[in-house]
Write a protein that holds these residues in place. Structure first.
Motif, PDB file in Angstrom:
ATOM      1  N   GLU A  91      73.778  32.051 -42.813  1.00 15.44           N
ATOM      2  CA  GLU A  91      72.996  32.827 -43.778  1.00 15.44           C
ATOM      3  C   GLU A  91      73.646  34.167 -44.114  1.00 15.44           C
ATOM      4  O   GLU A  91      73.606  34.611 -45.272  1.00 15.44           O
ATOM      5  CB  GLU A  91      71.588  33.081 -43.225  1.00 15.44           C
ATOM      6  CG  GLU A  91      70.727  31.837 -43.112  1.00 15.44           C
ATOM      7  CD  GLU A  91      69.361  32.140 -42.527  1.00 15.44           C
ATOM      8  OE1 GLU A  91      69.116  33.332 -42.167  1.00 15.44           O
ATOM      9  OE2 GLU A  91      68.544  31.217 -42.403  1.00 15.44           O
ATOM     10  N   LEU A  92      74.237  34.817 -43.120  1.00 23.10           N
ATOM     11  CA  LEU A  92      74.727  36.184 -43.303  1.00 23.10           C
ATOM     12  C   LEU A  92      76.242  36.288 -43.480  1.00 23.10           C
ATOM     13  O   LEU A  92      76.731  37.327 -43.924  1.00 23.10           O
ATOM     14  CB  LEU A  92      74.299  37.048 -42.110  1.00 23.10           C
ATOM     15  CG  LEU A  92      72.790  37.103 -41.827  1.00 23.10           C
ATOM     16  CD1 LEU A  92      72.522  37.894 -40.546  1.00 23.10           C
ATOM     17  CD2 LEU A  92      72.058  37.734 -43.008  1.00 23.10           C
ATOM     18  N   ALA A  93      76.971  35.236 -43.098  1.00 25.38           N
ATOM     19  CA  ALA A  93      78.436  35.247 -43.182  1.00 25.38           C
ATOM     20  C   ALA A  93      79.035  36.519 -42.576  1.00 25.38           C
ATOM     21  O   ALA A  93      79.779  37.249 -43.247  1.00 25.38           O
ATOM     22  CB  ALA A  93      78.884  35.087 -44.629  1.00 25.38           C
ATOM     23  N   PRO A  94      78.726  36.813 -41.322  1.00 25.30           N
ATOM     24  CA  PRO A  94      79.283  38.020 -40.697  1.00 25.30           C
ATOM     25  C   PRO A  94      80.779  37.878 -40.467  1.00 25.30           C
ATOM     26  O   PRO A  94      81.324  36.763 -40.518  1.00 25.30           O
ATOM     27  CB  PRO A  94      78.531  38.078 -39.363  1.00 25.30           C
ATOM     28  CG  PRO A  94      78.264  36.642 -39.040  1.00 25.30           C
ATOM     29  CD  PRO A  94      77.947  36.008 -40.367  1.00 25.30           C
ATOM     30  N   ASP A  95      81.435  38.988 -40.229  1.00 22.33           N
ATOM     31  CA  ASP A  95      82.855  38.945 -39.899  1.00 22.33           C
ATOM     32  C   ASP A  95      83.060  38.442 -38.476  1.00 22.33           C
ATOM     33  O   ASP A  95      84.009  37.698 -38.205  1.00 22.33           O
ATOM     34  CB  ASP A  95      83.473  40.343 -40.045  1.00 22.33           C
ATOM     35  CG  ASP A  95      83.343  40.882 -41.454  1.00 22.33           C
ATOM     36  OD1 ASP A  95      83.853  40.216 -42.371  1.00 22.33           O
ATOM     37  OD2 ASP A  95      82.721  41.945 -41.639  1.00 22.33           O
ATOM     38  N   VAL A  96      82.180  38.868 -37.574  1.00 26.76           N
ATOM     39  CA  VAL A  96      82.310  38.509 -36.160  1.00 26.76           C
ATOM     40  C   VAL A  96      80.948  38.188 -35.569  1.00 26.76           C
ATOM     41  O   VAL A  96      79.965  38.883 -35.840  1.00 26.76           O
ATOM     42  CB  VAL A  96      82.946  39.670 -35.340  1.00 26.76           C
ATOM     43  CG1 VAL A  96      83.036  39.305 -33.855  1.00 26.76           C
ATOM     44  CG2 VAL A  96      84.324  40.030 -35.878  1.00 26.76           C
ATOM     45  N   VAL A  97      80.906  37.132 -34.755  1.00 29.63           N
ATOM     46  CA  VAL A  97      79.739  36.858 -33.920  1.00 29.63           C
ATOM     47  C   VAL A  97      80.147  37.150 -32.487  1.00 29.63           C
ATOM     48  O   VAL A  97      81.106  36.560 -31.974  1.00 29.63           O
ATOM     49  CB  VAL A  97      79.263  35.396 -34.032  1.00 29.63           C
ATOM     50  CG1 VAL A  97      78.110  35.143 -33.051  1.00 29.63           C
ATOM     51  CG2 VAL A  97      78.827  35.074 -35.447  1.00 29.63           C
ATOM     52  N   VAL A  98      79.468  38.090 -31.842  1.00 27.62           N
ATOM     53  CA  VAL A  98      79.701  38.378 -30.428  1.00 27.62           C
ATOM     54  C   VAL A  98      78.805  37.415 -29.658  1.00 27.62           C
ATOM     55  O   VAL A  98      77.583  37.535 -29.686  1.00 27.62           O
ATOM     56  CB  VAL A  98      79.372  39.841 -30.088  1.00 27.62           C
ATOM     57  CG1 VAL A  98      79.585  40.101 -28.594  1.00 27.62           C
ATOM     58  CG2 VAL A  98      80.250  40.785 -30.912  1.00 27.62           C
TER      59      VAL A  98
END
Length: 223
Positions: free
Chosen positions: A47-54
């Motif tokens: 949904e958010l297309a983040p750069d990084v998932v921690v």
């Protein structure tokens, strides 16, 4: 500067809260979502297309390994940085096979964890100091049938002698600056060699280059 957009995935609210508060003090980092389960992490990544998932590994329901696999399998630019307690987690190799771009441990300094987020977001890879050799050595010792190759099979002749030297140094955990120093070349030239290795070997990131160096026998696994 556009901030690095981050999703925090951990079943411990205190961990997420601590990281969120810490990142709030850094304008180049922005927490855009939080997940308490692997399934939530996968949904937020879509949904958010983040750069990084921690990503934590041990979470209820879908764990971090499966969540990492699903996120990286979508072909998006989102990268996964695993945040775990290495000595207690025997599934870290699975996360590497699933496509994680880095590993940091929870007892590292918080500033080092933030630095790892930036490194992974920039398209590089990072493994916590002291973990690299043990992690990669254990990985390459696994039977080939049980693990995915680091990159599509390529003849060693497909790279130049200089690129072979650079790949060897990457396998030893050297940074671009250290490679430049060892080979008496500029940092920009070292970075260019690494970039060409990504293309020639079909590697997604530096982690896969390290694995490839081991699998080609350029770096001997420690005993």
């Amino acid at each position: 500067m556009t901030p690095v957009r981050v999703v925090l995935a951990d079943d411990q609210p205190l961990v997420r809260s601590g990281l969120r508060v810490l990142m709030a003090d850094h304008p180049d980092l922005e927490v855009v979502g939080e997940a308490a389960t692997g399934a939530e992490a996968v949904r937020l990544a879509a949904e958010l297309a983040p750069d990084v998932v921690v990503m934590d590994i041990r979470m209820p329901g879908m764990d971090g390994i499966e969540a990492t696999r699903r996120i990286t399998a979508e072909g998006r630019t989102t990268r996964v940085l695993v945040l775990t307690t290495f000595d207690e987690d025997d599934h870290v190799h699975g996360a590497l096979r699933a496509g994680a771009s880095g590993f940091v441990v929870k007892d590292m300094a918080l500033d080092d964890i933030l630095a790892a987020v930036r490194v992974v977001a920039a398209g590089d890879a990072l493994i916590a100091p002291g973990v690299t050799r043990r992690l990669i050595a254990d990985f390459v010792r696994q039977p080939a049938a049980t693990r995915l190759p680091a990159a599509p099979p390529q003849p060693v002749e497909g790279i130049t002698e200089r690129e072979r030297e650079v790949l060897t140094l990457v396998g030893r955990g050297r940074s671009n600056a250290e490679i430049a120093q060892d080979l008496v070349i500029s940092v920009a030239t070292a970075k260019s060699h690494v970039s060409r290795l990504f293309t020639k070997l079909g590697a997604r990131d530096r982690v896969q280059l390290v694995i490839t160096a081991y699998e080609l026998g350029l770096v001997a696994p420690p005993r």
